[in-house]
Design a protein around this motif. Structure first.
Motif, mmCIF file in Angstrom:
data_model
loop_
_atom_site.group_PDB
_atom_site.id
_atom_site.type_symbol
_atom_site.label_atom_id
_atom_site.label_comp_id
_atom_site.label_asym_id
_atom_site.label_seq_id
_atom_site.Cartn_x
_atom_site.Cartn_y
_atom_site.Cartn_z
ATOM 1 N N ASP A 290 0.105 -2.502 -3.485
ATOM 2 C CA ASP A 290 -0.247 -1.628 -4.579
ATOM 3 C C ASP A 290 0.843 -0.529 -5.076
ATOM 4 O OD1 ASP A 290 -3.001 -2.182 -4.496
ATOM 5 O OD2 ASP A 290 -3.459 -0.399 -2.717
ATOM 6 N N ILE A 291 1.903 -0.571 -4.511
ATOM 7 C CA ILE A 291 2.860 0.437 -4.806
ATOM 8 C C ILE A 291 3.818 -0.463 -5.783
ATOM 9 C CG2 ILE A 291 5.163 1.620 -4.048
ATOM 10 C CD1 ILE A 291 3.780 2.433 -1.716
ATOM 11 N N LYS A 292 3.949 -1.926 -5.717
ATOM 12 C CA LYS A 292 4.388 -2.451 -6.873
ATOM 13 C C LYS A 292 3.739 -2.604 -7.883
ATOM 14 C CE LYS A 292 6.442 -5.983 -3.411
ATOM 15 N NZ LYS A 292 6.194 -7.336 -2.848
ATOM 16 N N LEU A 293 2.437 -2.686 -7.860
ATOM 17 C CA LEU A 293 1.485 -2.718 -9.065
ATOM 18 C C LEU A 293 1.908 -1.196 -9.844
ATOM 19 C CD1 LEU A 293 -2.029 -4.161 -7.847
ATOM 20 C CD2 LEU A 293 -0.148 -5.249 -9.309
ATOM 21 N N ALA A 294 1.889 -0.266 -8.748
ATOM 22 C CA ALA A 294 1.999 1.081 -9.531
ATOM 23 C C ALA A 294 3.352 1.202 -10.139
ATOM 24 C CB ALA A 294 2.023 2.284 -8.329
ATOM 25 N N LEU A 295 4.562 0.578 -9.526
ATOM 26 C CA LEU A 295 5.812 0.524 -10.477
ATOM 27 C C LEU A 295 5.713 -0.282 -11.586
ATOM 28 C CD1 LEU A 295 8.139 -0.779 -7.227
ATOM 29 C CD2 LEU A 295 8.086 1.458 -8.333
ATOM 30 N N LYS A 296 4.778 -1.027 -11.715
ATOM 31 C CA LYS A 296 4.832 -1.939 -13.157
ATOM 32 C C LYS A 296 3.568 -1.038 -13.946
ATOM 33 C CE LYS A 296 5.636 -6.532 -11.110
ATOM 34 N NZ LYS A 296 4.550 -7.483 -10.252
ATOM 35 N N HIS B 272 0.528 -0.782 -13.435
ATOM 36 C CA HIS B 272 -0.816 -1.391 -13.235
ATOM 37 C C HIS B 272 -2.124 -0.271 -12.525
ATOM 38 C CE1 HIS B 272 0.082 -5.155 -14.833
ATOM 39 N NE2 HIS B 272 1.047 -5.385 -13.967
ATOM 40 N N VAL B 273 -1.668 0.514 -12.070
ATOM 41 C CA VAL B 273 -2.520 1.514 -11.167
ATOM 42 C C VAL B 273 -3.095 2.791 -12.058
ATOM 43 C CG1 VAL B 273 -3.023 2.635 -9.040
ATOM 44 C CG2 VAL B 273 -1.566 0.557 -9.094
ATOM 45 N N LYS B 274 -4.182 2.972 -12.491
ATOM 46 C CA LYS B 274 -4.303 3.980 -13.352
ATOM 47 C C LYS B 274 -4.540 5.391 -12.166
ATOM 48 C CE LYS B 274 -7.163 1.732 -16.637
ATOM 49 N NZ LYS B 274 -8.270 1.827 -17.288
ATOM 50 N N GLU B 275 -4.262 6.385 -12.939
ATOM 51 C CA GLU B 275 -4.377 7.872 -12.246
ATOM 52 C C GLU B 275 -5.695 7.899 -11.895
ATOM 53 O OE1 GLU B 275 -3.903 12.371 -13.422
ATOM 54 O OE2 GLU B 275 -3.271 10.976 -14.952
ATOM 55 N N GLY B 276 -5.606 8.387 -10.468
ATOM 56 C CA GLY B 276 -7.090 8.978 -9.807
ATOM 57 C C GLY B 276 -7.561 7.594 -8.894
ATOM 58 N N TYR B 277 -6.838 6.574 -8.730
ATOM 59 C CA TYR B 277 -7.158 5.519 -7.918
ATOM 60 C C TYR B 277 -6.841 5.963 -6.435
ATOM 61 C CZ TYR B 277 -7.086 1.036 -5.335
ATOM 62 O OH TYR B 277 -7.166 -0.057 -4.409
ATOM 63 N N LYS B 278 -8.048 5.659 -5.675
ATOM 64 C CA LYS B 278 -7.691 6.027 -4.206
ATOM 65 C C LYS B 278 -7.315 4.747 -3.589
ATOM 66 C CE LYS B 278 -11.089 9.809 -4.179
ATOM 67 N NZ LYS B 278 -12.421 10.229 -4.229
ATOM 68 N N PHE B 279 -6.150 4.675 -2.873
ATOM 69 C CA PHE B 279 -5.799 3.592 -2.386
ATOM 70 C C PHE B 279 -6.613 3.353 -1.084
ATOM 71 C CE2 PHE B 279 -1.658 4.892 -4.401
ATOM 72 C CZ PHE B 279 -1.346 3.936 -5.041
ATOM 73 N N ASN C 277 -5.166 -1.301 -14.696
ATOM 74 C CA ASN C 277 -4.643 -1.273 -16.252
ATOM 75 C C ASN C 277 -3.802 -2.623 -16.609
ATOM 76 O OD1 ASN C 277 -3.473 -1.058 -18.462
ATOM 77 N ND2 ASN C 277 -2.148 0.885 -17.945
ATOM 78 N N PRO C 278 -4.721 -3.536 -17.045
ATOM 79 C CA PRO C 278 -3.985 -4.986 -17.231
ATOM 80 C C PRO C 278 -2.756 -5.087 -18.166
ATOM 81 C CG PRO C 278 -6.102 -4.771 -18.455
ATOM 82 C CD PRO C 278 -5.601 -3.441 -17.867
ATOM 83 N N ASN C 279 -2.759 -3.970 -18.989
ATOM 84 C CA ASN C 279 -1.596 -4.078 -20.028
ATOM 85 C C ASN C 279 -0.824 -2.906 -20.148
ATOM 86 O OD1 ASN C 279 -2.685 -6.688 -21.306
ATOM 87 N ND2 ASN C 279 -4.309 -5.580 -22.101
ATOM 88 N N PRO C 280 -0.005 -2.629 -19.145
ATOM 89 C CA PRO C 280 0.346 -1.153 -19.064
ATOM 90 C C PRO C 280 1.592 -1.266 -19.980
ATOM 91 C CG PRO C 280 1.098 -2.634 -17.110
ATOM 92 C CD PRO C 280 0.256 -3.451 -18.035
ATOM 93 N N ARG D 127 4.724 2.698 -16.743
ATOM 94 C CA ARG D 127 5.676 2.142 -15.698
ATOM 95 C C ARG D 127 6.371 3.398 -15.076
ATOM 96 N NH1 ARG D 127 8.744 -2.489 -18.767
ATOM 97 N NH2 ARG D 127 10.048 -2.264 -17.025
ATOM 98 N N VAL D 128 6.908 3.064 -13.993
ATOM 99 C CA VAL D 128 7.679 3.894 -13.086
ATOM 100 C C VAL D 128 9.174 3.924 -13.568
ATOM 101 C CG1 VAL D 128 8.801 4.707 -10.777
ATOM 102 C CG2 VAL D 128 6.314 4.188 -11.015
#
Ligand SMILES: Nc1nc2c(ncn2[C@@H]2O[C@H](COP(=O)(O)OP(=O)(O)OP(=O)(O)O)[C@@H](O)[C@H]2O)c(=O)[nH]1
Ligand SMILES: [Mg+2]
Length: 260
Positions: free
Chosen positions: A111-117, A119-126, A139-142, A147-148
């Protein structure tokens, strides 16, 4: 170096005037990762306090730190900082829940790798039980903005030697993924007030942590968060501003390099 630190004031011109030169990005995004209860949310609060020149408290922190993360109910919480009266500073922080042990109960490295790219929208609860794959929060098209741009590992100065090996491995895995993406990385040591007060002790810790995490010593910063103070002080402000300025500088270099 201390001269330079002392000369930074809450009105630090560099931070106040900073805007990414890369026109694709309005805000530099800095992600904080680290073990539970190490002071990630407190660091964000401390940055806010320095910039507002008064003690503030926006990112939820926990005064009773146990083994499970306090920043739990949020997925990726986003914090920007008011630059009254002109709007907001052009950098923001993303706060996450801490890495827990056993490894299965915390946030997934995937999930963190996705967040780096981005892909993870604000508000997502891990969800400890499964990583994010698709759905409303994926988010399929960041864009570059999603990105971070800077990854910051937050580590406890006072208990570095007893940092759990699973947590160290997770930190390293995220760091390696970030390296592959070219994302610049820094580390901050929190709780230096509880660690060995002698400089030599802190230097040894920096070297130890450097080899643990694989981050060069000159990318590591000692920080004391505002956790019990009722007013801001120049000495604490200086350490926080020094680290913050380094984060913004390396992030800006990253964005410029992408622009070519
Ligand atoms: N002495 C001292 N205590 C600190 C410092 N930074 C944070 N704390 C305290 O450590 C506790 C945990 O801080 P948080 O900011 O909630 O930690 P976190 O990393 O966000 O924790 P999770 O969200 O649970 O992963 C709080 O009681 C803070 O007041 C520091 O620099 N020195
Ligand atoms: Mg937190």
């Amino acid at each position: 170096m201390w001269h330079e630190v002392k000369s930074l004031t809450p009105k630090s011109y560099f931070l106040k005037s900073y805007q990414p030169r890369n026109a694709e990005v309005k805000h530099l995004r800095i992600l904080l990762i680290g073990p539970v209860g190490v002071g990630k949310s407190s660091f964000i609060d401390s940055v806010d306090s320095v910039l507002q020149d008064r003690i503030t408290g926006r990112a939820p922190t926990d005064a009773v730190t146990g083994s499970s993360s306090f920043t739990k109910n949020v997925g990726i919480a986003v914090f920007d900082f008011t630059k009254d009266p002109e709007g907001f500073y052009s950098f923001m922080f993303n706060d996450l829940m801490g890495f827990e042990r056993p490894a299965e109960s915390g946030v997934h490295v995937e999930d963190i790798k996705l967040a780096l790219k981005g892909h993870v929208k604000e508000g997502y609860k891990f969800k400890p039980e499964e990583p994010l794959t698709e759905g409303d929060f994926y988010n399929p098209n960041p864009t570059l903005s999603d990105r971070v741009h800077v990854l910051v590992s937050v580590v406890p100065a006072e208990s570095l030697s007893i940092m759990n090996i699973e947590v160290v491995e997770k930190l390293r895995e995220v760091r390696l993924a970030a390296s592959e993406m070219g994302i610049p990385q820094l580390a901050i040591f929190t709780r230096i007030d509880e660690a060995c007060p002698e400089v030599k002790g802190n230097i040894n810790k920096v070297e130890k942590c450097s080899s643990l995490l694989g981050i060069p010593p000159n990318c590591m910063f000692l920080v004391k968060n505002y956790h019990s103070e009722i007013t801001t002080s120049n000495a604490i402000n200086a350490l926080i501003l020094f680290a913050l300025r380094a984060m913004v500088s390396v992030g800006e270099d990253f964005l410029n390099d992408l622009q070519g």
